[in-house]
Design a protein around this motif. Structure first.
Motif, short mmCIF file in Angstrom:
data_model
loop_
_atom_site.label_atom_id
_atom_site.label_comp_id
_atom_site.label_asym_id
_atom_site.label_seq_id
_atom_site.Cartn_x
_atom_site.Cartn_y
_atom_site.Cartn_z
N ILE A 95 60.12 49.52 28.50
CA ILE A 95 61.45 49.11 27.54
C ILE A 95 61.04 47.82 27.00
CG2 ILE A 95 63.86 48.81 27.17
CD1 ILE A 95 63.22 51.47 28.37
N GLY A 96 61.05 47.71 25.54
CA GLY A 96 60.33 46.49 25.00
C GLY A 96 58.94 46.49 24.87
N THR A 97 58.47 47.07 23.81
CA THR A 97 57.16 47.44 23.58
C THR A 97 56.54 46.22 23.07
OG1 THR A 97 57.73 49.45 22.63
CG2 THR A 97 55.59 48.86 22.08
N GLY A 98 57.44 45.19 22.20
CA GLY A 98 56.84 44.00 21.84
C GLY A 98 55.52 43.94 21.09
N CYS A 99 54.36 43.30 21.15
CA CYS A 99 53.20 43.55 20.56
C CYS A 99 52.36 44.78 20.98
CB CYS A 99 52.34 41.88 20.82
SG CYS A 99 51.97 41.76 22.39
N GLY A 100 52.81 45.02 22.20
CA GLY A 100 52.05 46.34 22.71
C GLY A 100 50.93 46.02 23.66
N TYR A 101 50.86 44.67 23.99
CA TYR A 101 49.90 44.60 25.22
C TYR A 101 49.95 45.11 26.70
CZ TYR A 101 47.04 41.69 28.48
OH TYR A 101 45.98 41.54 29.41
N HIS A 112 50.25 58.74 31.11
CA HIS A 112 51.03 58.88 29.76
C HIS A 112 52.04 57.39 29.73
CE1 HIS A 112 52.03 60.96 25.94
NE2 HIS A 112 53.10 59.87 25.99
N VAL A 113 52.31 56.80 28.69
CA VAL A 113 53.21 55.67 28.44
C VAL A 113 54.16 56.05 27.49
CG1 VAL A 113 53.54 53.41 28.43
CG2 VAL A 113 51.49 54.21 29.40
N LEU A 114 55.46 55.88 27.72
CA LEU A 114 56.39 55.99 26.64
C LEU A 114 56.85 54.57 26.48
CD1 LEU A 114 56.69 59.06 28.36
CD2 LEU A 114 57.57 59.52 25.90
N SER A 115 57.12 54.05 25.11
CA SER A 115 57.35 52.90 25.08
C SER A 115 58.72 52.75 24.08
CB SER A 115 56.50 51.91 24.96
OG SER A 115 56.88 50.56 25.04
N ILE A 116 59.72 51.80 24.40
CA ILE A 116 60.83 51.88 23.22
C ILE A 116 61.10 50.23 22.92
CG2 ILE A 116 63.25 52.28 22.83
CD1 ILE A 116 63.37 54.21 25.20
N GLU A 117 61.11 50.08 21.76
CA GLU A 117 61.46 48.91 21.08
C GLU A 117 62.53 48.79 20.03
OE1 GLU A 117 59.82 45.54 21.43
OE2 GLU A 117 61.65 45.32 19.85
N TYR A 146 68.38 50.39 26.40
CA TYR A 146 69.33 50.44 27.47
C TYR A 146 69.49 51.99 27.82
CZ TYR A 146 71.53 45.99 28.03
OH TYR A 146 71.62 44.43 28.39
N LEU A 147 69.26 52.88 26.96
CA LEU A 147 69.77 54.28 27.04
C LEU A 147 68.52 54.90 27.72
CD1 LEU A 147 71.36 54.74 23.45
CD2 LEU A 147 72.54 54.19 25.69
N GLY A 148 67.58 54.56 27.68
CA GLY A 148 66.14 55.04 28.19
C GLY A 148 65.83 56.18 27.31
N TRP A 149 65.01 57.27 27.81
CA TRP A 149 64.47 58.28 26.98
C TRP A 149 64.74 59.32 27.74
CZ3 TRP A 149 59.40 57.01 23.72
CH2 TRP A 149 59.14 58.21 22.88
N GLU A 150 66.01 60.12 27.52
CA GLU A 150 66.39 61.24 28.27
C GLU A 150 65.53 62.47 28.35
OE1 GLU A 150 70.67 61.74 27.82
OE2 GLU A 150 70.85 62.86 29.76
N LEU A 151 65.33 62.59 26.93
CA LEU A 151 64.50 63.84 26.73
C LEU A 151 63.17 63.83 27.38
CD1 LEU A 151 65.03 64.95 22.92
CD2 LEU A 151 65.75 65.95 25.03
N GLU A 152 62.62 62.82 27.67
CA GLU A 152 61.18 62.72 28.43
C GLU A 152 61.55 62.69 29.79
OE1 GLU A 152 58.32 63.31 27.38
OE2 GLU A 152 58.38 63.28 25.02
N ALA A 153 62.60 62.26 30.41
CA ALA A 153 62.90 61.92 31.92
C ALA A 153 62.50 63.25 32.73
CB ALA A 153 64.30 61.53 32.21
N PRO A 154 62.04 63.02 34.07
CA PRO A 154 61.99 61.73 34.72
C PRO A 154 60.78 61.18 34.57
CG PRO A 154 61.69 63.72 36.25
CD PRO A 154 61.87 64.27 34.92
N PHE A 155 60.75 59.85 34.91
CA PHE A 155 59.47 59.15 34.90
C PHE A 155 59.40 58.47 36.36
CE2 PHE A 155 61.86 58.53 30.97
CZ PHE A 155 60.92 58.78 30.20
N ASP A 156 58.13 58.43 36.61
CA ASP A 156 57.57 58.09 37.83
C ASP A 156 57.75 56.36 38.02
OD1 ASP A 156 56.33 60.39 38.63
OD2 ASP A 156 54.82 60.26 37.18
N GLY A 157 57.81 55.56 36.90
CA GLY A 157 57.86 54.30 36.80
C GLY A 157 58.56 53.79 35.66
N ILE A 158 59.46 52.96 35.64
CA ILE A 158 60.02 52.24 34.31
C ILE A 158 59.73 50.85 34.47
CG2 ILE A 158 62.23 52.08 33.15
CD1 ILE A 158 63.19 54.57 34.05
N LEU A 159 59.38 50.16 33.51
CA LEU A 159 59.12 48.70 33.38
C LEU A 159 59.96 48.15 32.10
CD1 LEU A 159 56.83 46.64 34.85
CD2 LEU A 159 55.89 46.98 32.28
N VAL A 160 60.88 47.12 32.48
CA VAL A 160 61.41 46.71 31.55
C VAL A 160 60.89 45.21 31.21
CG1 VAL A 160 63.86 46.09 30.86
CG2 VAL A 160 63.52 47.89 32.45
#
Ligand code: SAH
Length: 221
Positions: A95-101, A112-117, A146-160
């Motif tokens: 959560i928070g792609t920012g510059c993508g680093y 696989h990484v899903l990232s929301i900005e 805040y809502l996550g990514w329900e269609l892609e859940a579940p995730f092994d890890g979530i980093l905010v």
């Protein structure tokens, strides 16, 4: 590679990156896979041109839209916490792609990484950078993390990567059993927290004090 981001070879060379990684080791980062990923992802590509020379300092730097790229130590630390005990083929949400680093570092270490900005133009720049670096195992979207990514859940890890005043419930729901969630919690005073879902219980640990921009609701187009 060519272009303005890659000039000033002295300060953006692999040698500079080696020194950064050495420093991370001195600061207590132990996971060799994390150190190796940070040795290879060119951080200077992700910061604005004016700051490229400072990309490998242990500092948070401004990116566009009043946001910041986290300092290398924090990126390494959060990644290390997320990866502990995670399967090699993990699917993770940022959560928070920012510059993508941070996205690129995670992509080097997971399936696989899903990232929301929430800021659309920031996301588009990150998309271009990741594409230029041929990082293919990421999926980005503009949305409210805040809502996550329900269609892609579940995730092994979530980093905010922005501070939440309290744990967003949607994210807990979207964790797999055994899944790990790492986030800065708090407002003025923030602490890095790690949660792990074990069946119906949520284990938690509080680590060091941190300083992040706030997690904000809604999106900006
Ligand atoms: N990982 C990023 C850190 C960027 S700072 C990097 O390496 O650059 C945190 C980012 O979180 C900002 O870009 C901010 O716009 C974003 N953000 C804040 N609240 C958000 C939300 N609710 N959903 C998605 N992104 C959010």
């Amino acid at each position: 590679m060519s272009g303005p981001h890659h000039q000033g070879i002295g300060m953006t060379s692999p040698r500079t990156r080696e020194r950064m990684v050495q420093r991370l080791g001195d600061q207590g980062i132990r996971n060799l896979r994390v150190l190796d990923a940070m040795l290879h992802v060119p951080r200077h590509v992700f910061v604005d041109e004016a700051f490229a020379q400072r990309a490998y300092e242990d500092a948070a730097l401004p990116i566009a839209f009043n946001q910041t790229i986290s300092q290398p130590y924090i990126v390494a630390r959060m990644t290390e916490l997320l990866l502990a005990g995670m399967p090699d083929n993990a699917k993770v949400l940022e959560i928070g792609t920012g510059c993508g680093y941070q996205t690129a570092v995670l992509a080097a270490l997971t399936r696989h990484v899903l990232s929301i900005e929430r800021i659309a133009p920031l996301l588009e720049r990150a998309r271009q950078r990741l594409r230029a670096l041929e990082v293919v195992n990421v999926t980005l979207k503009c949305g409210d993390g805040y809502l996550g990514w329900e269609l892609e859940a579940p995730f092994d890890g979530i980093l905010v990567t922005a501070a939440a005043p309290k744990l967003p419930e949607a994210l807990v729901k979207q964790l797999s059993d055994g899944g790990v969630l790492v986030l800065p919690e708090g407002q003025r005073q923030q602490v890095l927290k790690v949660y792990q879902k074990r069946g119906d219980t949520l284990l938690q640990a509080s680590l060091e004090a941190v300083s992040f921009v706030p997690l904000l609701p809604g999106v900006e187009r």
